[in-house]
Design a protein around this motif. Structure first.
Motif, PDB file in Angstrom:
ATOM      1  N   LYS A  78      34.115  48.526  36.481  1.00 23.66           N
ATOM      2  CA  LYS A  78      35.279  47.710  36.088  1.00 23.66           C
ATOM      3  C   LYS A  78      36.392  47.876  37.130  1.00 23.66           C
ATOM      4  O   LYS A  78      37.075  46.916  37.468  1.00 23.66           O
ATOM      5  N   LEU A  79      36.546  49.079  37.653  1.00 23.96           N
ATOM      6  CA  LEU A  79      37.537  49.316  38.698  1.00 23.96           C
ATOM      7  C   LEU A  79      37.171  48.522  39.948  1.00 23.96           C
ATOM      8  O   LEU A  79      38.034  47.930  40.599  1.00 23.96           O
ATOM      9  N   SER A  80      35.885  48.494  40.264  1.00 21.86           N
ATOM     10  CA  SER A  80      35.429  47.706  41.427  1.00 21.86           C
ATOM     11  C   SER A  80      35.790  46.238  41.262  1.00 21.86           C
ATOM     12  O   SER A  80      36.239  45.590  42.200  1.00 21.86           O
ATOM     13  N   LEU A  81      35.587  45.712  40.066  1.00 21.05           N
ATOM     14  CA  LEU A  81      35.903  44.297  39.822  1.00 21.05           C
ATOM     15  C   LEU A  81      37.405  44.058  39.967  1.00 21.05           C
ATOM     16  O   LEU A  81      37.817  43.036  40.529  1.00 21.05           O
ATOM     17  N   ASN A  82      38.205  44.992  39.487  1.00 19.09           N
ATOM     18  CA  ASN A  82      39.660  44.862  39.664  1.00 19.09           C
ATOM     19  C   ASN A  82      40.040  44.919  41.137  1.00 19.09           C
ATOM     20  O   ASN A  82      40.932  44.214  41.589  1.00 19.09           O
ATOM     21  N   LEU A 142      35.323  41.044  51.736  1.00 25.88           N
ATOM     22  CA  LEU A 142      36.751  40.731  51.589  1.00 25.88           C
ATOM     23  C   LEU A 142      37.581  41.586  52.543  1.00 25.88           C
ATOM     24  O   LEU A 142      38.512  41.093  53.183  1.00 25.88           O
ATOM     25  N   CYS A 143      37.233  42.854  52.667  1.00 29.71           N
ATOM     26  CA  CYS A 143      37.968  43.751  53.587  1.00 29.71           C
ATOM     27  C   CYS A 143      37.866  43.235  55.019  1.00 29.71           C
ATOM     28  O   CYS A 143      38.852  43.205  55.753  1.00 29.71           O
ATOM     29  N   GLU A 144      36.670  42.803  55.393  1.00 30.39           N
ATOM     30  CA  GLU A 144      36.493  42.346  56.770  1.00 30.39           C
ATOM     31  C   GLU A 144      37.248  41.033  57.016  1.00 30.39           C
ATOM     32  O   GLU A 144      37.864  40.855  58.060  1.00 30.39           O
ATOM     33  N   ARG A 145      37.229  40.133  56.042  1.00 31.77           N
ATOM     34  CA  ARG A 145      37.934  38.856  56.212  1.00 31.77           C
ATOM     35  C   ARG A 145      39.437  39.094  56.334  1.00 31.77           C
ATOM     36  O   ARG A 145      40.120  38.431  57.116  1.00 31.77           O
ATOM     37  N   ILE A 185      38.136  43.972  43.592  1.00 37.07           N
ATOM     38  CA  ILE A 185      37.703  42.689  44.185  1.00 37.07           C
ATOM     39  C   ILE A 185      38.796  41.639  43.964  1.00 37.07           C
ATOM     40  O   ILE A 185      39.143  40.889  44.882  1.00 37.07           O
ATOM     41  N   GLN A 186      39.356  41.608  42.780  1.00 39.65           N
ATOM     42  CA  GLN A 186      40.441  40.641  42.510  1.00 39.65           C
ATOM     43  C   GLN A 186      41.670  40.940  43.359  1.00 39.65           C
ATOM     44  O   GLN A 186      42.295  40.015  43.893  1.00 39.65           O
ATOM     45  N   LEU A 187      41.981  42.207  43.480  1.00 42.96           N
ATOM     46  CA  LEU A 187      43.136  42.626  44.284  1.00 42.96           C
ATOM     47  C   LEU A 187      42.929  42.234  45.748  1.00 42.96           C
ATOM     48  O   LEU A 187      43.820  41.680  46.398  1.00 42.96           O
ATOM     49  N   LEU A 188      41.727  42.481  46.259  1.00 46.18           N
ATOM     50  CA  LEU A 188      41.412  42.129  47.648  1.00 46.18           C
ATOM     51  C   LEU A 188      41.452  40.615  47.854  1.00 46.18           C
ATOM     52  O   LEU A 188      41.873  40.135  48.903  1.00 46.18           O
ATOM     53  N   SER A 189      41.014  39.871  46.856  1.00 43.11           N
ATOM     54  CA  SER A 189      41.054  38.409  46.959  1.00 43.11           C
ATOM     55  C   SER A 189      42.496  37.925  47.082  1.00 43.11           C
ATOM     56  O   SER A 189      42.801  37.042  47.887  1.00 43.11           O
ATOM     57  N   LYS A 190      43.381  38.514  46.284  1.00 42.76           N
ATOM     58  CA  LYS A 190      44.804  38.148  46.379  1.00 42.76           C
ATOM     59  C   LYS A 190      45.350  38.522  47.751  1.00 42.76           C
ATOM     60  O   LYS A 190      46.124  37.784  48.348  1.00 42.76           O
ATOM     61  N   ASP A 191      44.936  39.690  48.247  1.00 41.48           N
ATOM     62  CA  ASP A 191      45.387  40.139  49.579  1.00 41.48           C
ATOM     63  C   ASP A 191      44.908  39.153  50.652  1.00 41.48           C
ATOM     64  O   ASP A 191      45.654  38.843  51.584  1.00 41.48           O
ATOM     65  N   LEU A 192      43.673  38.687  50.526  1.00 43.95           N
ATOM     66  CA  LEU A 192      43.127  37.755  51.515  1.00 43.95           C
ATOM     67  C   LEU A 192      43.897  36.443  51.460  1.00 43.95           C
ATOM     68  O   LEU A 192      44.262  35.877  52.491  1.00 43.95           O
ATOM     69  N   LYS A 193      44.164  35.986  50.257  1.00 48.28           N
ATOM     70  CA  LYS A 193      44.924  34.743  50.102  1.00 48.28           C
ATOM     71  C   LYS A 193      46.307  34.885  50.752  1.00 48.28           C
ATOM     72  O   LYS A 193      46.761  34.004  51.478  1.00 48.28           O
ATOM     73  N   ILE A 229      34.948  31.732  47.614  1.00 48.61           N
ATOM     74  CA  ILE A 229      34.990  32.864  46.674  1.00 48.61           C
ATOM     75  C   ILE A 229      36.420  33.291  46.342  1.00 48.61           C
ATOM     76  O   ILE A 229      36.708  33.644  45.200  1.00 48.61           O
ATOM     77  N   THR A 230      37.323  33.229  47.314  1.00 46.05           N
ATOM     78  CA  THR A 230      38.660  33.736  47.016  1.00 46.05           C
ATOM     79  C   THR A 230      39.402  32.823  46.044  1.00 46.05           C
ATOM     80  O   THR A 230      40.094  33.309  45.147  1.00 46.05           O
ATOM     81  N   SER A 231      39.236  31.508  46.196  1.00 47.20           N
ATOM     82  CA  SER A 231      39.873  30.611  45.234  1.00 47.20           C
ATOM     83  C   SER A 231      39.366  30.916  43.837  1.00 47.20           C
ATOM     84  O   SER A 231      40.112  30.903  42.857  1.00 47.20           O
ATOM     85  N   CYS A 232      38.090  31.202  43.728  1.00 51.86           N
ATOM     86  CA  CYS A 232      37.456  31.513  42.447  1.00 51.86           C
ATOM     87  C   CYS A 232      37.974  32.835  41.897  1.00 51.86           C
ATOM     88  O   CYS A 232      38.343  32.949  40.743  1.00 51.86           O
ATOM     89  N   LEU A 233      38.037  33.858  42.749  1.00 47.79           N
ATOM     90  CA  LEU A 233      38.376  35.206  42.290  1.00 47.79           C
ATOM     91  C   LEU A 233      39.867  35.394  42.048  1.00 47.79           C
ATOM     92  O   LEU A 233      40.264  36.315  41.347  1.00 47.79           O
ATOM     93  N   CYS A 234      40.692  34.531  42.652  1.00 41.99           N
ATOM     94  CA  CYS A 234      42.144  34.665  42.487  1.00 41.99           C
ATOM     95  C   CYS A 234      42.636  34.058  41.183  1.00 41.99           C
ATOM     96  O   CYS A 234      43.833  33.980  40.958  1.00 41.99           O
TER      97      CYS A 234
END
Lengths: 207, 236
Positions: B128-132, A116-119, B134-142, A68-73
């Motif tokens: 829409k804020l939630s979706l933004n 995502l927060c938990e990961r 989610i993208q921000l969190l994805s970048k943080d995870l990466k 999911i992260t590759s997709c969402l990034c």
């Protein structure tokens, strides 16, 4: 390290998108780092290991998503590899379908935020552990994390430990020799037998 | 020490465009502007502390912030930076957990403080804020996963080179196009790279000797950006 305790049911996922059911054998790659990231995967059965540059970032299990992260990034490529730890059955979901489902379903989005927060938290904890522990402490901790209770033994190979701890295989072999010389473990083919659990816990600085 | 601004910027006239708050409609922005508090933090002031209960979201109007965690023996480990337009504390509010890091001002900074209930209501009402987010969190995870790999595998020289690249990405250059736009002590760079101050001083000297950087007082000048990237051993 399992990625997260938050998951979805297969029934719920089936309501969100049409997808293709696939099977992968143990050791088979779902995708490699650098492949075009056209799909997200949902695990129906089995366990997938997420690896980057020979370090295990985490494991995903039944009712969880991979990729999911590759997709969402907004990248075009997977930035890690995923391979099956055991024979697994998955749903293969096109990236565009996944993103549309996310846009159309606030409840889905809410759970995705929690995941995502938990990961992130688990990854940060692992990094902190790497920074704050010596190589020996890290290796001992992973052995202790993977003990089978009945027989006080662990099935991890030096390669597994290298992936989990970031310590080189050569150094792991040295650590094994040192622990065996102190009669804390015994190495038999494919198994690490624990001889002194208390002392190992002290070395691993279990908190 | 925090003190209130005499004229606090309202969201619609803030001037920043990168924040995810900027993407909200005028009603939500006005609600935030009405309910927020503002503060000026001097260099070294703590905005929030790791482990404290999360009561607010913070939006950086001006300034530079470092986020750090407490490591072994009380040693600080810098995890990331924030600048104008960045928001802080969102992960703690979204996951209902204490703040995950300590936020400290690296220079005089103006921060807008948004109460938790205001942020949570807007997230609830504004998908829409939630979706933004989610993208921000994805970048943080990466970023978190890349940091894990760096700590596990990279040599000290590679990690310090990576730290310098992170500073460039976070803060950019001065007008000359080669001096990193932030002053950090050697100890702070050590905290970022996960090594000791002594090793950092030695490694920076080596990078300078190799013509990759130039050390000019508190300034770090990048003289060979290509070689700096090569030194991180990253091929993404």
């Amino acid at each position: 390290m399992n990625y997260t305790n938050k998951s979805f049911s297969l029934g719920y996922v089936n309501t969100l998108f049409l997808s293709e059911r696939i099977e992968v054998k143990e050791g088979e790659f779902l995708f490699h780092e650098g492949d075009l990231n056209n799909f997200v995967f949902f695990i129906i059965e089995g366990r997938i290991k997420v690896v980057k540059k020979k370090i295990v970032i985490g494991f995903t299990k039944e009712n969880e998503f991979v990729g999911i992260t590759s997709c969402l990034c907004e990248n075009d490529h997977y930035y890690f590899s995923a391979l099956a730890c055991e024979d697994s059955i998955l749903l293969k979901i096109h990236k565009a379908v996944f993103k549309k489902a996310l846009s159309d379903n606030p409840e889905f989005g809410k759970i995705m935020i929690e995941i995502l927060c938990e990961r992130i938290k688990l990854t940060d904890n692992k990094t902190k552990s790497f920074m704050n522990h010596t190589s020996t402490e890290r290796v001992v901790n992973e052995i202790l994390n993977h003990i089978t209770n009945e027989r006080l033994s662990c099935q991890l190979t030096p390669e597994d430990l290298s992936e989990l701890t970031g310590v080189s295989k050569k150094l792991i072999q040295s650590i094994f020799k040192e622990l065996a010389a102190k009669k804390l473990i015994k190495i038999i083919p494919h198994t690490i037998e624990i001889l002194d659990l208390n002392q190992l816990e002290i070395i691993g600085k279990i908190v | 020490m925090k003190k209130n601004c005499t004229e606090s910027p309202i969201c619609s006239k803030c001037g920043n465009t990168q924040s995810i708050i900027c993407g909200l409609n005028d009603t939500d922005k006005n609600e935030i502007s009405y309910r927020k508090d503002d503060g000026i933090y001097k260099k070294g002031d703590i905005i929030f502390k790791e482990g404290n209960n999360a009561h607010n979201l913070f939006c950086v109007h001006k300034g530079k912030i470092k986020l750090s965690k407490l490591g072994k023996d009380g040693k600080e480990q810098i995890v990331r930076f924030a600048k104008s337009g960045d928001i802080l504390g969102y992960r703690s509010l979204l996951s209902n957990e204490p703040y995950h890091a300590t936020a400290t001002a690296m220079e005089e900074s103006e921060i807008c403080v948004i109460p938790k209930e205001v942020f949570q209501k807007i997230v609830e009402d504004n998908y829409k804020l939630s979706l933004n987010l989610i993208q921000l969190l994805s970048k943080d995870l990466k970023s978190a996963e890349q940091h894990l790999i760096d700590v596990a595998q990279k040599t000290v020289r590679e990690r310090i080179s990576e730290a310098l690249l992170l500073l460039i990405t976070s803060f950019g250059y001065l007008a000359d196009g080669k001096t990193i736009n932030v002053h950090m002590t050697r100890s702070e760079i050590a905290d970022l790279a996960g090594t000791t101050t002594e090793t950092t001083i030695r490694t920076l000297s080596q990078l300078s000797h190799d013509g990759i950087i130039s050390l000019e007082g508190k300034n770090i000048v990048i003289t060979n950006h290509t070689e700096l990237i090569r030194n991180t051993n990253t091929y993404d």
